[in-house]
Enzyme design. Structure first.
Site, PDB file in Angstrom:
ATOM      1  N   SER A 241       0.579  -0.925   0.040  1.00 54.22           N
ATOM      2  CA  SER A 241       0.500   0.163  -0.064  1.00 54.22           C
ATOM      3  C   SER A 241       1.141   1.262  -0.133  1.00 54.22           C
ATOM      4  O   SER A 241       1.872   1.314   0.784  1.00 54.22           O
ATOM      5  CB  SER A 241      -0.677  -0.463   1.265  1.00 54.22           C
ATOM      6  OG  SER A 241      -1.421   0.823   1.153  1.00 54.22           O
ATOM      7  N   GLU A 242       0.819   2.284  -0.981  1.00 50.04           N
ATOM      8  CA  GLU A 242       1.841   3.653  -1.194  1.00 50.04           C
ATOM      9  C   GLU A 242       1.919   4.085   0.133  1.00 50.04           C
ATOM     10  O   GLU A 242       2.730   4.735   0.487  1.00 50.04           O
ATOM     11  CB  GLU A 242       1.738   3.950  -2.472  1.00 50.04           C
ATOM     12  CG  GLU A 242       0.616   4.681  -2.683  1.00 50.04           C
ATOM     13  CD  GLU A 242      -0.780   4.399  -3.641  1.00 50.04           C
ATOM     14  OE1 GLU A 242      -0.880   2.640  -3.928  1.00 50.04           O
ATOM     15  OE2 GLU A 242      -1.259   4.770  -4.530  1.00 50.04           O
ATOM     16  N   ASN A 243       0.447   4.088   0.709  1.00 47.64           N
ATOM     17  CA  ASN A 243       0.565   5.261   1.932  1.00 47.64           C
ATOM     18  C   ASN A 243       1.732   4.112   3.032  1.00 47.64           C
ATOM     19  O   ASN A 243       2.016   4.819   3.731  1.00 47.64           O
ATOM     20  CB  ASN A 243      -0.564   5.153   2.559  1.00 47.64           C
ATOM     21  CG  ASN A 243      -1.599   3.907   3.215  1.00 47.64           C
ATOM     22  OD1 ASN A 243      -0.966   3.068   2.144  1.00 47.64           O
ATOM     23  ND2 ASN A 243      -2.261   3.843   3.957  1.00 47.64           N
TER      24      ASN A 243
END
Lengths: 215, 221, 215, 221
Positions: free
Chosen positions: C45-47
């Site tokens: 998840s890029e967060n």
């Protein structure tokens, strides 16, 4: 007082309360012993931590070592990080002062301290980043080589560690500020301006407030 | 010996903001944005702000309320899609929005904090992102030179701080926070919990206290 | 079967055991529901984390959210990190596959999915880095716009997300491989090659092994 | 469902090394260097190695034994001063040594692992470090463009791993390890302790398991 102690005592007076400081190996590691009371600094170690402290008789831990690979201690509130973060702190201006030894310094604030071609080539380690990024760069070294030659020159002859990054030079004979050339701010115990001139290859100006080191 | 008193009230923190400042904020769709400091910014009344962070979240979360209340002159972010008010102001030319690929934005902030003059990234090559930028080619690959970003103040949200400002984060609320802590002249951290110095294991600290100037306790005044 | 389910089922077959995968918001998030048994993937998840999982009826945690800001779960062995690390993973080739939606894709493998000038400008978020760094870039989208226009074009007319980075396009009507132009590898349930031609503005070659999607 | 079997014996790990490989190693003056993997490299007999890491430690620690046993053709390091044998071989032209400022070296490794084409650093400007490098000037400041480094194998020392390879480090033994984990085709971690997956708090993991290919247990065979 020995030369090293004079130098360490004098540099200690440059460190302000709350400073984050990186000390090179050798002479600079003596400095914390001479901090005035009320002055608290945080030591950064380029192998990846803040809060370096003395061993104080504790048992050495194999993974708690300083940048020279020697066992050390840590103060409460310390923190560990990787080398990219360590040098982000160093290069990014988060280290208030660094104190390093020198082979040669010149009147332009150039420093040479990482190699003697064909002879001694230890490598620059973190020195080039420290002099580039630290907010105050202080060179702490004996005034002359063992052979009696000045280490403070018109122009460094050895390969440079940096160009024009040194702010201050502290020896047992003198304190120079680098400001468009060298400015003699203080002389060591029992040392005259004339003594400094004799032992210094570079020319220098004399500060109007030039005085004896108060150590 | 002097221990700096970093813990301040929101009222004291509020005094630190000024019109026209550049402010970096942590958070991703609001998670990891310091809601109390955003309220302090609103209460302070500072205007014409430049805000740098990942996104403008939603109208009621993250930095969304600052947009809704028209405090922001310029945004440097990667995403505004979840806050319709940002888009509306942008299309009406009421706010300047610089959209930056997320991976580039975080590297620009890291450069600003790490004393680097920039990074070379392949991201954005062949798109409008490359406009006006220096390009370098090595081994047949094109890169954009992306330059550092810095701010006057960084506002951070962390889970826990000790009194000298060592910070740890919770889950996905970490995101931009540890990087903006490096890249601003003044760093204010809003934390859920304050412990005594030495209570956080030095191996798990994410943001060293030396980077943190002020600490406010979430939910207090 | 609905278009979205066809697409999600087909993309699921592209993901290999052990893959680290980043899924865009919307349609791509359906894909894990259709993974064949024995295929285990790790979601990035890029967060800032690895090991994204479904909520599975657990109580949502305020700081455990996906890249769309929605509550999510996490699998055992997950890990959290900052955004610089997240994009080091993405840009650095540590993500095996990314599946993103598209507004337009063209025969050169160009993608447009982040803005419609003057109308809808959500921003690129992490998409430009994902298509640049992920080892396989799969575009999962409905074949035509709501108005019935082809989204697979000779040349994208909207601002690009990337140039020549798309490896595969999966729609409810077709699977295209990008290989010096588009190659039709599969047709959707009840869809003929002629149907695909009618709905596709770009020209394409037909693979010698072109077949019906096996979903 | 298949769980990759990452835990291997030193004998199995030994088979992975080949003549002429480029190997990145963790460690700073030996602290954080995987001593068991260095022994495996010695036992394997691989020759003409290129080694990338901070320093060559001491003759009996870190990667020192590989230098003493003349397995290394080329070194990319920041410091060799504590291992006299490295200096001797360098001055005798028996080994090629590229000395790199430590902060530059770690950024080059990070770039190699993060898909960046390089960084712009002020470090080394005006010294012999700038020789042969692209220079860029922005706002009157000169920077060197420093290019990425990668390796065939990275050998890492961590304190603890779970079975999927999530790693945590101890104290100053972290140093280069988390960065080299990003920058090599194959990553082998030597750990003091192995725990079950899920036993390490996801917030304190430093190296995500997805980066780690093989795990060996220090002190085992």
């Amino acid at each position: 007082m020995q030369a090293k102690e004079i130098i360490a005592r004098r540099v200690a007076l440059e460190l302000k309360d709350g400073y984050v400081v990186n000390l090179g190996i050798g002479l600079p590691t003596l400095i914390p012993n001479y901090l005035p009371s009320g002055i608290n600094i945080t030591l950064q170690s380029e192998n990846g931590f803040l809060g370096l402290g003395p061993l104080n008789g504790q048992e050495p831990l194999p993974n708690l070592v300083n940048a020279g690979g020697q066992p050390c201690g840590m103060v409460p509130g310390g923190s560990f990080f990787d080398s990219a973060m360590s040098f982000a702190l160093i290069r990014g201006g988060h280290v208030d002062a660094t104190v390093l030894g020198g082979l040669q310094v010149d009147r332009c604030g150039n420093l040479a301290n990482w190699m003697i071609p064909g002879k001694m080539v230890p490598g620059m380690g973190g020195a080039m980043d420290l002099v580039t990024g630290a907010r105050h760069v202080i060179i702490a070294m004996e005034h002359c080589t063992k052979e009696g030659n000045s280490k403070i020159l018109k122009q460094c002859s050895l390969p440079l560690t940096c160009r024009s990054k040194v702010h201050m030079i502290v020896t047992e004979m003198a304190v120079f500020r680098v400001d468009n050339g060298l400015v003699l701010e203080e002389v060591g115990p029992g040392v005259s301006v004339e003594d400094v001139r004799k032992c210094t290859e570079s020319d220098f100006r004399i500060s109007t407030s030039c005085r004896q080191m108060a150590i | 010996m002097s221990i700096p008193q970093k813990v301040v009230s929101f009222k004291e923190a509020e005094q630190l903001f000024r019109d026209g400042m550049t402010i970096m904020f942590g958070g991703f769709m609001g998670a990891g944005t310091p809601a109390g400091l955003v309220r302090a910014l609103l209460a302070n009344g500072a205007n014409n702000l430049t805000m740098i962070g990942n996104d403008t979240a939603f109208p009621e979360s993250g930095v969304g309320p600052l947009i809704v209340n028209k405090r922001v002159r310029k945004l440097i972010v990667s995403h505004i899609g979840t806050n319709p008010e940002t888009g509306r102001q942008m299309l009406a030319n009421e706010i300047e929005v610089q959209l930056v690929p997320q991976g580039t934005l975080i590297e620009q902030i890291r450069c600003g904090g790490a004393g680097l003059g920039g990074v070379l990234t392949p991201t954005g090559v062949g798109t409008i992102v490359e406009e006006g930028k220096t390009k370098l080619t090595f081994d047949g690959v094109e890169y954009l030179v992306e330059r550092p970003l810095r701010a006057d103040i960084a506002i951070i949200k962390a889970k826990k701080a000790d009194r000298i400002g060592n910070l740890v984060y919770e889950r996905a609320a970490r995101n931009f926070n540890p990087l903006i802590a490096l890249a601003a002249d003044l760093v204010i951290a809003e934390v859920d919990e304050l412990v005594e110095t030495g209570e956080i294991d030095p191996d798990v600290v994410i943001t060293p206290g030396a980077l943190v100037d002020k600490i406010v306790l979430a939910g207090r005044n």
